[in-house]
Structures are given as structure tokens and as C-alpha cells.
Design an enzyme around this catalytic site. Structure first.
Site, PDB file in Angstrom:
ATOM      1  N   HIS A 116       0.811  -1.228   0.000  1.00  0.00           N
ATOM      2  CA  HIS A 116       0.000   0.000   0.000  1.00  0.00           C
ATOM      3  C   HIS A 116       0.840   1.273   0.000  1.00  0.00           C
ATOM      4  O   HIS A 116       0.341   2.343   0.325  1.00  0.00           O
ATOM      5  CB  HIS A 116      -0.981  -0.020   1.177  1.00  0.00           C
ATOM      6  CG  HIS A 116      -2.035  -1.092   1.029  1.00  0.00           C
ATOM      7  ND1 HIS A 116      -2.794  -1.574   2.067  1.00  0.00           N
ATOM      8  CD2 HIS A 116      -2.453  -1.772  -0.084  1.00  0.00           C
ATOM      9  CE1 HIS A 116      -3.647  -2.504   1.621  1.00  0.00           C
ATOM     10  NE2 HIS A 116      -3.440  -2.652   0.324  1.00  0.00           N
ATOM     11  N   CYS A 127       3.764  14.805 -12.870  1.00  0.00           N
ATOM     12  CA  CYS A 127       4.986  14.322 -13.535  1.00  0.00           C
ATOM     13  C   CYS A 127       5.554  13.134 -12.759  1.00  0.00           C
ATOM     14  O   CYS A 127       5.030  12.786 -11.711  1.00  0.00           O
ATOM     15  CB  CYS A 127       5.999  15.472 -13.699  1.00  0.00           C
ATOM     16  SG  CYS A 127       7.020  15.798 -12.238  1.00  0.00           S
ATOM     17  N   THR A 192      -3.777  -8.451  10.811  1.00  0.00           N
ATOM     18  CA  THR A 192      -4.582  -7.866   9.730  1.00  0.00           C
ATOM     19  C   THR A 192      -6.007  -8.382   9.817  1.00  0.00           C
ATOM     20  O   THR A 192      -6.237  -9.546  10.173  1.00  0.00           O
ATOM     21  CB  THR A 192      -3.992  -8.156   8.334  1.00  0.00           C
ATOM     22  OG1 THR A 192      -4.871  -7.616   7.338  1.00  0.00           O
ATOM     23  CG2 THR A 192      -3.792  -9.635   8.073  1.00  0.00           C
ATOM     24  N   ASN A 217      -3.256 -12.871  16.067  1.00  0.00           N
ATOM     25  CA  ASN A 217      -4.174 -11.739  16.115  1.00  0.00           C
ATOM     26  C   ASN A 217      -4.866 -11.750  17.471  1.00  0.00           C
ATOM     27  O   ASN A 217      -4.997 -12.799  18.093  1.00  0.00           O
ATOM     28  CB  ASN A 217      -5.217 -11.843  14.981  1.00  0.00           C
ATOM     29  CG  ASN A 217      -5.876 -10.508  14.645  1.00  0.00           C
ATOM     30  OD1 ASN A 217      -6.341  -9.785  15.522  1.00  0.00           O
ATOM     31  ND2 ASN A 217      -5.911 -10.191  13.361  1.00  0.00           N
ATOM     32  N   GLU A 219      -7.924 -11.040  17.734  1.00  0.00           N
ATOM     33  CA  GLU A 219      -9.254 -11.598  17.461  1.00  0.00           C
ATOM     34  C   GLU A 219      -9.276 -12.277  16.095  1.00  0.00           C
ATOM     35  O   GLU A 219      -8.307 -12.200  15.341  1.00  0.00           O
ATOM     36  CB  GLU A 219     -10.330 -10.522  17.552  1.00  0.00           C
ATOM     37  CG  GLU A 219     -10.052  -9.322  16.687  1.00  0.00           C
ATOM     38  CD  GLU A 219     -11.016  -8.180  16.990  1.00  0.00           C
ATOM     39  OE1 GLU A 219     -11.643  -7.687  16.032  1.00  0.00           O
ATOM     40  OE2 GLU A 219     -11.138  -7.795  18.169  1.00  0.00           O
TER      41      GLU A 219
HETATM   42  P1  OAD Z   1      -7.223  -3.263  10.245  1.00  0.00           P
HETATM   43  O1  OAD Z   1      -7.352  -2.050  11.088  1.00  0.00           O
HETATM   44  O2  OAD Z   1      -8.315  -3.571   9.306  1.00  0.00           O
HETATM   45  O3  OAD Z   1      -7.024  -4.545  11.165  1.00  0.00           O
HETATM   46  C1  OAD Z   1      -6.099  -4.565  12.220  1.00  0.00           C
HETATM   47  C2  OAD Z   1      -6.039  -5.974  12.776  1.00  0.00           C
HETATM   48  O4  OAD Z   1      -5.056  -6.003  13.809  1.00  0.00           O
HETATM   49  C3  OAD Z   1      -7.346  -6.470  13.395  1.00  0.00           C
HETATM   50  O5  OAD Z   1      -7.629  -7.763  12.910  1.00  0.00           O
HETATM   51  C4  OAD Z   1      -7.039  -6.509  14.908  1.00  0.00           C
HETATM   52  O6  OAD Z   1      -7.731  -7.543  15.573  1.00  0.00           O
HETATM   53  C5  OAD Z   1      -5.550  -6.763  14.888  1.00  0.00           C
HETATM   54  N1  OAD Z   1      -4.809  -6.327  16.084  1.00  0.00           N
HETATM   55  C6  OAD Z   1      -5.028  -5.259  16.884  1.00  0.00           C
HETATM   56  N2  OAD Z   1      -4.098  -5.153  17.839  1.00  0.00           N
HETATM   57  C7  OAD Z   1      -3.236  -6.193  17.656  1.00  0.00           C
HETATM   58  C8  OAD Z   1      -2.051  -6.637  18.326  1.00  0.00           C
HETATM   59  N3  OAD Z   1      -1.549  -5.977  19.365  1.00  0.00           N
HETATM   60  N4  OAD Z   1      -1.446  -7.749  17.857  1.00  0.00           N
HETATM   61  C9  OAD Z   1      -1.952  -8.428  16.793  1.00  0.00           C
HETATM   62  N5  OAD Z   1      -3.055  -8.050  16.128  1.00  0.00           N
HETATM   63  C10 OAD Z   1      -3.691  -6.955  16.553  1.00  0.00           C
HETATM   64  O7  OAD Z   1      -5.814  -3.146   9.497  1.00  0.00           O
HETATM   65  P2  OAD Z   1      -5.329  -3.864   8.154  1.00  0.00           P
HETATM   66  O8  OAD Z   1      -5.816  -5.261   8.085  1.00  0.00           O
HETATM   67  O9  OAD Z   1      -3.882  -3.635   8.049  1.00  0.00           O
HETATM   68  O10 OAD Z   1      -5.376   0.237   3.355  1.00  0.00           O
HETATM   69  O11 OAD Z   1      -6.079  -2.993   7.075  1.00  0.00           O
HETATM   70  C11 OAD Z   1      -5.869  -3.261   5.720  1.00  0.00           C
HETATM   71  C12 OAD Z   1      -5.903  -1.989   4.933  1.00  0.00           C
HETATM   72  O12 OAD Z   1      -7.106  -1.264   5.189  1.00  0.00           O
HETATM   73  C13 OAD Z   1      -4.821  -0.998   5.299  1.00  0.00           C
HETATM   74  O13 OAD Z   1      -3.595  -1.281   4.676  1.00  0.00           O
HETATM   75  C14 OAD Z   1      -5.399   0.288   4.784  1.00  0.00           C
HETATM   76  C15 OAD Z   1      -6.812   0.153   5.297  1.00  0.00           C
HETATM   77  O14 OAD Z   1      -7.762   0.843   4.596  1.00  0.00           O
HETATM   78  C16 OAD Z   1      -4.984   1.288   2.662  1.00  0.00           C
HETATM   79  O15 OAD Z   1      -4.630   2.317   3.184  1.00  0.00           O
HETATM   80  C17 OAD Z   1      -5.029   1.072   1.190  1.00  0.00           C
HETATM   81 ZN    ZN Z   2       5.949  17.347 -10.995  1.00  0.00          ZN
END
Ligand code: OAD
Ligand code: ZN
Length: 257
Positions: A116, A127, A192, A217, A219
Site C-alpha cells: 500500500h 509528472c 490484519t 491476532n 481476534e
Molecule cells: P485493520 O485495522 O483492518 O485490522 C487490524 C487488525 O489487527 C485487526 O484484525 C485486529 O484484531 C488486529 N490487532 C489489533 N491489535 C493487535 C495486536 N496488538 N497484535 C496483533 N493483532 C492486533 O488493518 P489492516 O488489516 O492492516 O489500506 O487494514 C488493511 C488496509 O485497510 C490498510 O492497509 C489500509 C486500510 O484501509 C490502505 O490504506 C489502502
Molecule cells: Zn511534478
């Protein structure tokens, strides 16, 4: 669970990690979804879309500079550091991340695929100009500046070099990630929600090819239905324990059953 995951990783021929915002929570960076998620406070379509940037670049830049400042204050946590160590040990071949925070590289990981983008990179809207603000040493000056950032080559607006909603992923990064997933016999999925595609295909590709999926995770996620081992816990706490188990196994002291 921990023992099973450790054995899979110790034996792996080509292990990869797939990470999301959850791995950086213990570094003080908020996630997107969930209780304290960014998208609860801010509306994604007002901030992280090309249309939002056209409508109100000041607002979008304010949001991204706030995130940049937060990330600049943050340090990699034991989960990032453990992944770097697993790479050094030759177990992990690459980290594929959805995060834009650069913390894997800060922790010492060398093979990092950023699906991302990277929040410290900016690019021109008209540009080919690109700049990595950390590498050019301009990042602190950049986040303090109140005026909109302009391209030094053509004077157009600069934008964050991240993927916004509705935008395709960087082709090179996606191809690299998919080809790593096709080779992998183990994927370690950390922090994630597994709901944003095409990134979330990564563990599915590994599974489909007969590889094992380990998830850490706090959850369940969109990936949980296909996992071989689910370890519930915080990444920064689980990862060092997992590493100790792997080291025990490699040292020949596999007494955990
Ligand atoms: P999310 O915010 O969707 O999910 C975060 C995950 O981390 C959840 O499943 C939580 O349960 C878990 N979590 C929280 N605390 C934790 C810990 N201490 N240890 C382990 N797990 C934990 O984030 P992403 O899955 O990264 O995209 O989101 C995917 C994409 O959605 C991001 O890259 C972003 C967003 O829109 C873009 O910006 C294109
Ligand atoms: Zn430029």
C-alpha cells in the site's frame, strides 16, 4: 499452538510474513478498523481517496502529516524485530506488508514488499517526480510546513505515495507479493483484518498451493477460516515467545510435544 507454529517455521523451506496494522499497535500506531480504529473517527472516503484529494488537498495533507508525525514518534516493537531476526536466521524470506509506516525496515527487515505504499514517500500528481522524505532528510521540515507541498520539478501538487481507496495497487509490488506467496510453504499472518483485497489474497494463495497458514491476532479475522494454527494474542508478546521456541527446536531441544 505456539509449539506447532514454531515447528512449522523451524522446518519451513520458504516462509513469508504477511502483516497489517495490528503489528504496529504496540508501537503506538492506531489500526484502521475495530474499536480505536482510524476509520471510526475519520471517514475513509473523505480522506483516503483521489476524489477527496481533489476536493480538499489541505484536509487530506493535514491527516497524512498527522499520521507521519505519529509514525515518526513510533519505534518498531518486538514483533517487527522478531521478523527481522527470523530473516537473519534464514527462516523468513520476505515480509509482505499492508502498512505504510516503514517500521519493518526500521526494525532491520531487508526484504520488505509494501503493498500500500510508504507514508514517507511523496509523488507529483502530474509528472514522474518521487521523493523519499526520510532519505532526502526533509521529513521533519516537511511535516511542519503549513502550505501545500509542491513538486520541485513542475510545481504541481505532491501527494502521499500510498494507495487510496479505489486505486489499483502498485503493479510491481503486487506481482512480487504474489510470486513470493506462490513459492511459500508457510505464511505467518500478523495483525490484519484480512478484508482488503487484493492484499488479503496472499494467505489464500499460500494455502491453495499446499502451504501452511499461521495467524497471530487478538481476534479472528477474514483469514482465520483457512488457518492451520491460530495464536490469539498481541503480536509484540507472541512473536518473541515464538522465536524462543524456534531456537529451542533448532538447537535440538524440542521437548514441547
Ligand atoms: P485493520 O485495522 O483492518 O485490522 C487490524 C487488525 O489487527 C485487526 O484484525 C485486529 O484484531 C488486529 N490487532 C489489533 N491489535 C493487535 C495486536 N496488538 N497484535 C496483533 N493483532 C492486533 O488493518 P489492516 O488489516 O492492516 O489500506 O487494514 C488493511 C488496509 O485497510 C490498510 O492497509 C489500509 C486500510 O484501509 C490502505 O490504506 C489502502
Ligand atoms: Zn511534478
Amino acid at each position: 499452538m505456539l509449539g506447532h507454529a514454531a515447528r512449522l517455521l523451524a522446518r519451513a523451506r520458504f516462509a513469508i510474513a504477511f502483516t497489517g496494522a495490528g503489528i504496529s499497535v504496540e508501537s503506538g500506531i492506531p489500526t484502521f478498523r475495530g474499536r480505536n480504529g482510524l476509520w471510526k473517527t475519520y471517514r475513509a472516503e473523505e480522506l483516503a481517496t483521489p476524489e477527496a484529494f481533489k476536493r480538499d488537498p489541505h484536509l487530506v495533507w493535514e491527516f497524512y502529516k498527522w499520521r507521519m508525525r505519529k509514525i515518526l514518534e513510533a519505534e518498531p516493537n518486538p514483533a517487527h524485530r522478531t521478523l527481522a531476526e527470523l530473516e537473519n536466521m534464514g527462516i523468513l524470506k520476505a515480509v509482505i506488508t499492508q502498512n505504510v509506516d516503514d517500521l519493518h525496515r526500521e526494525a532491520g527487515s531487508k526484504k520488505v514488499v509494501e503493498l500500500h505504499g510508504n507514508i514517507f514517500r511523496v509523488r507529483c500528481v502530474s509528472c514522474p517526480y518521487k521523493e523519499n522524505l526520510k532519505e532526502s532528510g526533509r521529513v521533519f521540515e516537511f511535516v511542519r510546513e503549513k502550505d501545500l507541498p509542491k513538486c520541485p520539478k513542475c510545481g504541481s501538487l505532491l501527494r502521499p505515495d500510498v494507495v487510496w481507496f479505489g486505486e489499483p495497487l502498485l503493479r510491481e509490488a503486487l506481482e512480487k507479493a504474489f510470486s513470493l506467496a506462490e513459492r511459500a510453504d508457510v505464511v505467518l499472518v500478523i495483525g490484519t483484518s484480512g478484508v482488503v483485497y487484493p492484499a488479503a489474497y496472499i494467505p489464500y494463495i499460500v494455502k491453495e498451493r499446499g502451504g501452511k497458514v499461521i495467524e497471530i491476532n487478538v481476534e479472528k479475522s477474514g483469514i482465520t477460516p483457512i488457518v492451520d494454527v491460530f495464536i490469539r494474542g498481541r503480536a509484540g508478546e507472541v512473536m518473541p515467545k515464538l522465536l524462543r521456541r524456534i531456537k529451542d527446536i533448532l538447537a535440538g531441544g524440542n521437548h514441547y510435544g
